[in-house]
Scaffold this active site. Structure first.
Site, PDB file in Angstrom:
ATOM      1  N   MET A   8     -10.712 -57.354 -39.226  1.00  0.00           N
ATOM      2  CA  MET A   8     -11.651 -56.280 -38.885  1.00  0.00           C
ATOM      3  C   MET A   8     -11.057 -55.350 -37.819  1.00  0.00           C
ATOM      4  SD  MET A   8     -15.138 -58.542 -38.808  1.00  0.00           S
ATOM      5  CE  MET A   8     -14.418 -59.976 -38.025  1.00  0.00           C
ATOM      6  N   LYS A  37     -23.245 -56.394 -47.503  1.00  0.00           N
ATOM      7  CA  LYS A  37     -23.128 -56.073 -46.080  1.00  0.00           C
ATOM      8  C   LYS A  37     -21.688 -55.692 -45.739  1.00  0.00           C
ATOM      9  CE  LYS A  37     -22.922 -60.309 -43.668  1.00  0.00           C
ATOM     10  NZ  LYS A  37     -21.827 -59.832 -42.998  1.00  0.00           N
ATOM     11  N   ASP A  51     -21.243 -60.485 -51.284  1.00  0.00           N
ATOM     12  CA  ASP A  51     -21.073 -59.112 -50.822  1.00  0.00           C
ATOM     13  C   ASP A  51     -19.779 -58.603 -51.449  1.00  0.00           C
ATOM     14  OD1 ASP A  51     -19.039 -60.136 -48.947  1.00  0.00           O
ATOM     15  OD2 ASP A  51     -20.792 -60.950 -47.912  1.00  0.00           O
TER      16      ASP A  51
HETATM   17  N1  SAH Z   1     -14.036 -64.865 -44.045  1.00  0.00           N
HETATM   18  C1  SAH Z   1     -13.051 -63.841 -44.305  1.00  0.00           C
HETATM   19  C2  SAH Z   1     -13.025 -62.806 -43.212  1.00  0.00           C
HETATM   20  C3  SAH Z   1     -14.320 -62.044 -43.056  1.00  0.00           C
HETATM   21  S1  SAH Z   1     -14.231 -60.769 -41.867  1.00  0.00           S
HETATM   22  C4  SAH Z   1     -11.699 -64.516 -44.511  1.00  0.00           C
HETATM   23  O1  SAH Z   1     -11.514 -65.686 -44.212  1.00  0.00           O
HETATM   24  O2  SAH Z   1     -10.788 -63.832 -45.017  1.00  0.00           O
HETATM   25  C5  SAH Z   1     -13.749 -59.360 -42.849  1.00  0.00           C
HETATM   26  C6  SAH Z   1     -12.301 -59.019 -42.626  1.00  0.00           C
HETATM   27  O3  SAH Z   1     -11.458 -59.868 -43.411  1.00  0.00           O
HETATM   28  C7  SAH Z   1     -11.883 -57.647 -43.063  1.00  0.00           C
HETATM   29  O4  SAH Z   1     -12.249 -56.677 -42.118  1.00  0.00           O
HETATM   30  C8  SAH Z   1     -10.386 -57.809 -43.133  1.00  0.00           C
HETATM   31  O5  SAH Z   1      -9.811 -57.803 -41.846  1.00  0.00           O
HETATM   32  C9  SAH Z   1     -10.249 -59.199 -43.689  1.00  0.00           C
HETATM   33  N2  SAH Z   1     -10.008 -59.243 -45.148  1.00  0.00           N
HETATM   34  C10 SAH Z   1     -10.691 -59.952 -46.051  1.00  0.00           C
HETATM   35  N3  SAH Z   1     -10.152 -59.826 -47.286  1.00  0.00           N
HETATM   36  C11 SAH Z   1      -9.087 -59.001 -47.153  1.00  0.00           C
HETATM   37  C12 SAH Z   1      -8.108 -58.482 -48.049  1.00  0.00           C
HETATM   38  N4  SAH Z   1      -8.099 -58.804 -49.337  1.00  0.00           N
HETATM   39  N5  SAH Z   1      -7.157 -57.672 -47.538  1.00  0.00           N
HETATM   40  C13 SAH Z   1      -7.127 -57.359 -46.239  1.00  0.00           C
HETATM   41  N6  SAH Z   1      -8.027 -57.804 -45.355  1.00  0.00           N
HETATM   42  C14 SAH Z   1      -8.997 -58.626 -45.785  1.00  0.00           C
END
Ligand code: SAH
Length: 254
Positions: free
Chosen positions: A177, A62, A40
């Site tokens: 999130m 998604k 995604d």
């Molecule tokens: N599995 C992912 C999180 C998935 S939930 C992890 O471990 O990072 C999705 C959330 O991840 C987003 O809403 C945000 O809060 C965060 N996120 C992921 N990549 C990001 C980035 N480069 N900068 C800021 N927030 C990020």
């Protein structure tokens, strides 16, 4: 070997937070040898642009508020591609098992009897604050860290979030999130007695070339982030460690 005999396998691979140099060596190797990559937008443009030419690339897209495939459809697609005998990389932002429903995808694979392996990634929860000059723990500021979702499944009847506990938590709170519900979540923390002067940082698109840091405290962060038009994906950090950024500054820019 005919296609019928070839046995498929799925790798649930974490991409890290977006800087391609934060991909693990194992993730890179698996991506480069995949027959199919299902991804995604969360891994970010640079990593998506580096997906191999020869592989079938499927954007499950998604993204918050812009669903292309439902989670059920994604699960079915992963299973179908594996059953056809492919080596499938399911590429997920950050770490596959920190939010993002990686655990559910793994359960589906077990239920379908498909061989799979998980490849951890660097979660945005730790990497994004680090690039913004915010260590999540520090001897003088915080001895505990808590990761939470700021966006609970709206269909849940009862909140799984214990706001009284969260307001009293004497460590760093990292919210994933958390953009859409920022105001509601901040109100809850204040209602249950968290100090309004508690520092807050919001880091958008962390570790990417256009990362942006917004800071304030529980009392003013909602207004400040509204003025600055803060958007997802972003990490919110609540706690005194945010102050350390004033000393360390950001890696790259803020
Ligand atoms: N599995 C992912 C999180 C998935 S939930 C992890 O471990 O990072 C999705 C959330 O991840 C987003 O809403 C945000 O809060 C965060 N996120 C992921 N990549 C990001 C980035 N480069 N900068 C800021 N927030 C990020």
């Amino acid at each position: 070997m005919s296609i019928m005999e070839k046995k498929g396998k799925v790798y649930l691979v974490g991409s890290g937070p977006g800087d391609p140099e934060l991909l693990t060596i194992k993730a890179r190797r698996l991506i480069d040898s995949a027959d199919v990559v299902i991804y995604d937008q969360l891994p970010g443009e640079a990593i998506i642009a580096s997906l191999p030419q020869g592989a079938e690339k499927i954007d499950a897209g998604k993204y918050a508020g812009n669903h292309r495939l439902s989670q059920t459809e994604i699960n079915q697609l992963i299973i179908k591609k594996a059953k056809e005998g492919n080596m499938v990389v399911r590429l997920k932002g950050g770490d596959p098992y920190i939010f993002g429903r990686g655990g559910e995808e793994a359960e589906e694979l077990v239920n379908a009897g498909i061989e799979f392996e998980t490849v951890p990634g660097i979660t945005s929860a730790i990497a994004v604050p680090a690039y913004a000059g915010i260590p999540l723990t520090h001897r003088n500021y915080a001895s505990m860290v808590l990761f939470m979702t700021g966006h609970e499944d709206p269909t849940k009847e009862e909140s799984a979030l214990d706001w009284k506990y969260l307001a009293g938590f004497e460590g760093t709170i990292v919210i994933l999130m958390g953009v859409k519900m920022l105001e509601k979540n901040v109100k809850q923390l204040l209602k249950y007695g968290k100090n309004p002067s508690t520092p807050v940082a919001i880091i958008e698109r962390g570790t990417r070339p256009d990362q942006r840091l917004t800071t304030g405290n529980l009392e003013n962060i909602v207004n400040i982030s509204r003025e600055r038009g803060v958007k997802a994906p972003a990490i919110t950090v609540v706690g005194n460690v945010v102050e350390i950024n004033k000393i360390l500054g950001c890696i790259d820019h803020c």
